[in-house]
Design an enzyme around this catalytic site. Structure first.
Site, PDB file in Angstrom:
ATOM      1  N   THR A   9     -62.632  43.244   1.146  1.00 53.08           N
ATOM      2  CA  THR A   9     -62.086  44.025   2.248  1.00 53.08           C
ATOM      3  C   THR A   9     -60.598  43.770   2.403  1.00 53.08           C
ATOM      4  OG1 THR A   9     -64.189  44.195   3.392  1.00 53.08           O
ATOM      5  CG2 THR A   9     -62.209  44.364   4.749  1.00 53.08           C
ATOM      6  N   ASN A  61     -70.447  51.263  -4.977  1.00 52.59           N
ATOM      7  CA  ASN A  61     -71.348  50.235  -4.450  1.00 52.59           C
ATOM      8  C   ASN A  61     -72.672  50.820  -4.015  1.00 52.59           C
ATOM      9  OD1 ASN A  61     -69.526  51.445  -2.510  1.00 52.59           O
ATOM     10  ND2 ASN A  61     -70.564  50.188  -0.979  1.00 52.59           N
ATOM     11  N   SER A  77     -63.901  40.422  -5.712  1.00 49.45           N
ATOM     12  CA  SER A  77     -64.388  39.522  -4.668  1.00 49.45           C
ATOM     13  C   SER A  77     -65.416  38.549  -5.252  1.00 49.45           C
ATOM     14  CB  SER A  77     -65.027  40.360  -3.557  1.00 49.45           C
ATOM     15  OG  SER A  77     -65.639  39.511  -2.624  1.00 49.45           O
ATOM     16  N   THR A 126     -52.425  28.995   4.570  1.00 50.34           N
ATOM     17  CA  THR A 126     -52.765  27.874   3.693  1.00 50.34           C
ATOM     18  C   THR A 126     -53.849  28.303   2.707  1.00 50.34           C
ATOM     19  OG1 THR A 126     -52.216  26.333   5.440  1.00 50.34           O
ATOM     20  CG2 THR A 126     -53.583  25.490   3.657  1.00 50.34           C
ATOM     21  N   CYS A 147     -72.270  46.997   4.115  1.00 53.50           N
ATOM     22  CA  CYS A 147     -71.174  47.059   5.077  1.00 53.50           C
ATOM     23  C   CYS A 147     -71.340  48.200   6.067  1.00 53.50           C
ATOM     24  CB  CYS A 147     -69.833  47.181   4.373  1.00 53.50           C
ATOM     25  SG  CYS A 147     -69.426  45.681   3.515  1.00 53.50           S
TER      26      CYS A 147
END
Lengths: 402, 378
Positions: free
Chosen positions: B70, B149, B196, B234, B320
């Site tokens: 995403t 997908n 991903s 980070t 999703c």
């Protein structure tokens, strides 16, 4: 048909008289090193030319690697055909078709016949090959002055070679044919470029770096290792000598008047570099100085600093502007590493101003309070030497993680 | 248990979890810290980046670690649009996109961009010709999903890349989240590409945006210089290293299990086709791991529920968007009837599913469908 060979033209090698054979051998060795990741590739030398047989490896990828090898003036994808008229004509036609996919354009043929046993003379052969192409391709014409494609046919002892693209090489001399130099590598933009240009003239390099922990940190050291790693792409394995410089630098900072600190520090660096050079058989020192760029690089400064050694100091960047150096740094992929923001030994303790015209006698007098020999030999004695090679020097404790 | 919902997410490799755990324990320092621990963490990060680049066949500096698909799609689409808005405000995409791309584009439309949605055919595919017809002088971006997908259909990504090679001012983004390791992709004409980790047995929360050298985009986040400022924050070092490991292991699997996977789903497809009232929605040319079928007039949630009772796990449309009880946007917009689009279920396998699982699934699926049909009387 497809390009199966790369024909390599030497840069200045043809000038080198008796040494020629060893130069060629070295170049071949360096090319093999650069093409290690293409196991099928074979190299082969004959009569002042080198050929790379691709054996199915990708011609573009191999070319990309070759572009960084010093000692190559230019190279061309080549067809190798038997010594008969028809084969040569057909190969010539294929090459023109490949170079002019639209089927339109101009060309010129140059035949070179080093094999005088071939029955047709080169002038005659020009017409034969050109005529064959003109007959076969309707939209193609001859232009001997400014052709789109220059088709070269070389008739040699063993075969005929047909080329029509010339890719420029890196020039220079094969690394490993001009002896060894010691490169002073600070981590800035200039010194890696100086190293690259030294490599271009065929030397092998070792590097010396001054490290002043805790004032300079591990990251600064890593930066220098990474720079060496980039340079190994153009040369062979590089030995990096890391000199512990904290004691000398703090002593200088305490003893020497501010505006002479830089001069004296540079004199120490040069003495230490000289000592490491002599120990390791290097016949010169290379640095990234450019005339007048900063206070330490004025003519007066160089005079005052250079005085400590008789070794030749090579300054490949001496006439370059900063922007020219930056262009080089981008080209050789050192720029992004060089601009990492870690302090190196040249920037710590930097006085508000340094003498741009230091007086040699004064520098000598200030130094006279030091036991110079002992300081130098102590620093040299505690050197850490790292060998940096092109292979991934991966931290092996990470291996299990991947 | 038969887990056939691998397009929603995969079960992580145990070795990947071990890596995550050891990195978290040992290399917990911030890679930006100056001390040796930080340096060590940075070295590990660099090594992970190098290995990821090598696995994907791209340069190290073209790898940007993100939090997943995403984020990757949002960064690619919005980042490019905002970067290039002075050059043009037109974007081309397809009706097959994942919601993360689709919703990002809707947002851009509200900001004044215009978006052309190229309609997929009944095989869930668009053609290069259709893309070409939409190109305008102010087109700045083409965003295309590689493997759908929902349907598993494959878009002509490499051909589109070749077309766009003639339009150097148009950036080409590929959503490769479902495709990576399953359907090979040559990156040579792709400018941006999203993957991903949790779709190939890595962990949630890590992904990669490939960005070709020379492409620029505007970051979504403001912050530090991590990932060259493209993705401040980070670095999730343990996630990144475990992504690299998962990618390597998944490519290893792909090298010797891809054929078997394709055969397995083809057998399932053949069996389901025999059931009266079941439609295969996936086209013949589909990704080897995804199969989409409709059982018109039966709510897909009911099928999912009934299979779950036998410990078989599949999905209705995309995970999703599975919480919206509406026809699948992707199927509906590609011309599937409302009945088919509202009754689709997705079966998605991984390299680790077995033939026994496939057989068991087919048997149970047949039972479930026949029972349901009695209930709803169709």
């Amino acid at each position: 048909m497809n390009y199966e060979y790369l024909l390599i033209r030497y840069a200045e090698l043809s000038l080198k008289g008796k040494k020629r054979a060893s130069f060629e051998r070295k170049l071949e060795q360096n090319i093999r090193g650069a093409l290690k990741s293409f196991p099928n590739v074979k190299t082969n030398r004959s009569f002042g030319r080198m050929f790379i047989k691709l054996n199915g490896e990708d011609v573009t990828k191999v070319s990309d690697q070759l572009k960084d090898v010093f000692g190559i003036y230019s190279f061309s994808p080549a067809l190798k055909v038997e010594l008969d008229e028809t084969s040569i004509c057909e190969a010539g036609l294929w090459a023109i078709n490949d170079a002019l996919p639209s089927g339109e354009g101009t060309f010129k043929v140059s035949v070179r016949r080093t094999n005088k046993n071939f029955p047709i003379g080169s002038q005659e052969m020009n017409r034969v090959v050109g005529g064959y192409i003109l007959k076969s391709m309707e939209q193609v014409t001859v232009n001997v002055h400014e052709p789109d494609v220059h088709l070269k046919v070389e008739i040699r002892e063993e075969a005929a070679y047909i080329t029509c693209k010339v890719i420029k090489g890196a020039g220079g001399l094969p690394v490993g044919t001009s002896g060894k130099v010691m490169l002073m590598l600070s981590g800035g933009i200039d010194s890696p470029v100086a190293g690259y240009l030294a490599l271009k003239r065929g030397v092998t390099i070792e590097a010396v770096h001054f490290h002043s922990p805790p004032f300079t940190n591990e990251r600064a050291k890593q930066k220098v290792e990474d720079l060496c790693k980039v340079l190994t792409k153009y040369g062979a394995t590089i030995k990096l000598h890391i000199v512990p410089f904290t004691d000398i630098q703090t002593a200088i900072h305490k003893q020497i008047p501010d505006n002479f600190e830089m001069t004296v520090m540079r004199r120490f660096m040069l003495r230490i570099s000289e000592s490491i050079a002599l120990k390791n058989g290097a016949k010169a020192i290379v640095n990234g100085e450019s005339l007048g760029q900063v206070a330490s690089q004025t003519l007066e400064s160089m005079y005052a600093i250079n005085e400590v050694t008789n070794l030749p100091i090579l300054r490949p960047l001496i006439t370059m502007d900063k922007l020219e150096v930056i262009d080089y740094a981008h080209k050789i992929d050192t720029y992004d590493i060089s601009i990492r923001p870690y302090e190196d030994c040249c920037t710590i303790f930097l006085p508000a101003e340094s003498k741009t015209k230091p007086n040699l006698d004064k520098a000598k007098r200030y130094e006279s309070y030091f036991n110079i020999e002992e300081m130098v030999s102590q620093a040299v004695g505690n050197i850490e030497t790292i060998t940096i090679s092109q292979e991934e020097n991966n931290n092996s404790s990470f291996d299990s993680l991947f | 248990m038969v887990y056939f919902d691998n397009s929603a997410t995969t079960r992580p490799f145990p070795e990947v979890i071990d890596t995550f755990s050891s990195v978290t324990r040992t290399y917990f320092a911030n890679p930006s810290s100056l001390h040796p621990l930080g340096k060590e963490a940075e070295q590990l990060l660099t090594q992970a980046r190098n290995k990821t680049a090598a696995l994907l066949g791209v340069k190290e500096k073209e790898i940007y670690f993100t939090s997943g698909g995403t984020e990757g799609n949002n960064l690619a689409v919005k980042g490019t649009a905002r970067q290039l808005q002075s050059r043009g405000k037109h974007i081309i995409t397809t009706t097959m996109e994942h919601s993360s791309t689709y919703e990002a584009l809707l947002e851009l439309e509200n900001e004044g961009f215009s978006v052309s949605y190229v309609k997929a055919n009944e095989h869930g595919q668009v053609s290069v010709e259709q893309i070409k017809n939409e190109i305008k002088p102010d087109t700045i971006l083409v965003s295309m999903i590689h493997v759908s997908n929902e349907l598993g259909s494959i878009q002509p990504v490499e051909e589109t890349g070749e077309l766009l090679d003639n339009y150097p001012k148009i950036v080409f983004h590929v959503d490769h989240v479902q495709g990576v390791t399953k359907v090979p992709l040559n990156f040579s004409n792709v400018d941006l590409c999203t993957i991903s980790a949790h779709k190939f047995h890595g962990l949630k929360g890590t992904g990669v945006l490939f960005m070709r050298e020379g492409i620029q985009l505007t970051a979504l986040f403001s912050g530090g210089q991590q990932e060259s400022g493209i993705r401040p924050g980070t670095e999730n070092l343990a996630g990144i290293v475990s992504l690299t490991k998962a990618l390597r292991m998944a490519f290893d699997d792909a090298s010797n299990k891809l054929e078997a996977l394709k055969e397995r789903t083809t057998r399932i497809e053949a069996e389901l086709k025999k059931i009266d009232g079941v439609n295969i929605n996936s086209p013949a040319k589909r990704a080897p791991h995804i199969l989409n079928v409709s059982i018109p007039y039966i709510k897909p949630e009911v099928i999912v529920q009934a299979l779950a009772e036998k410990e078989i796990y599949i999905s209705t449309k995309s995970a999703c968007s599975s919480k919206q009880f509406s026809p699948s946007r992707v199927l509906y917009s590609s011309g599937f009837s409302k009945e088919k689009a509202s009754s689709a279920v997705r079966i998605s396998l991984s390299f680790h599913n077995t033939d026994e699982e496939a057989e068991f699934f087919v048997t149970v699926f047949k039972e479930v469908v026949s029972n349901m049909k009695k209930v709803v009387n169709v």
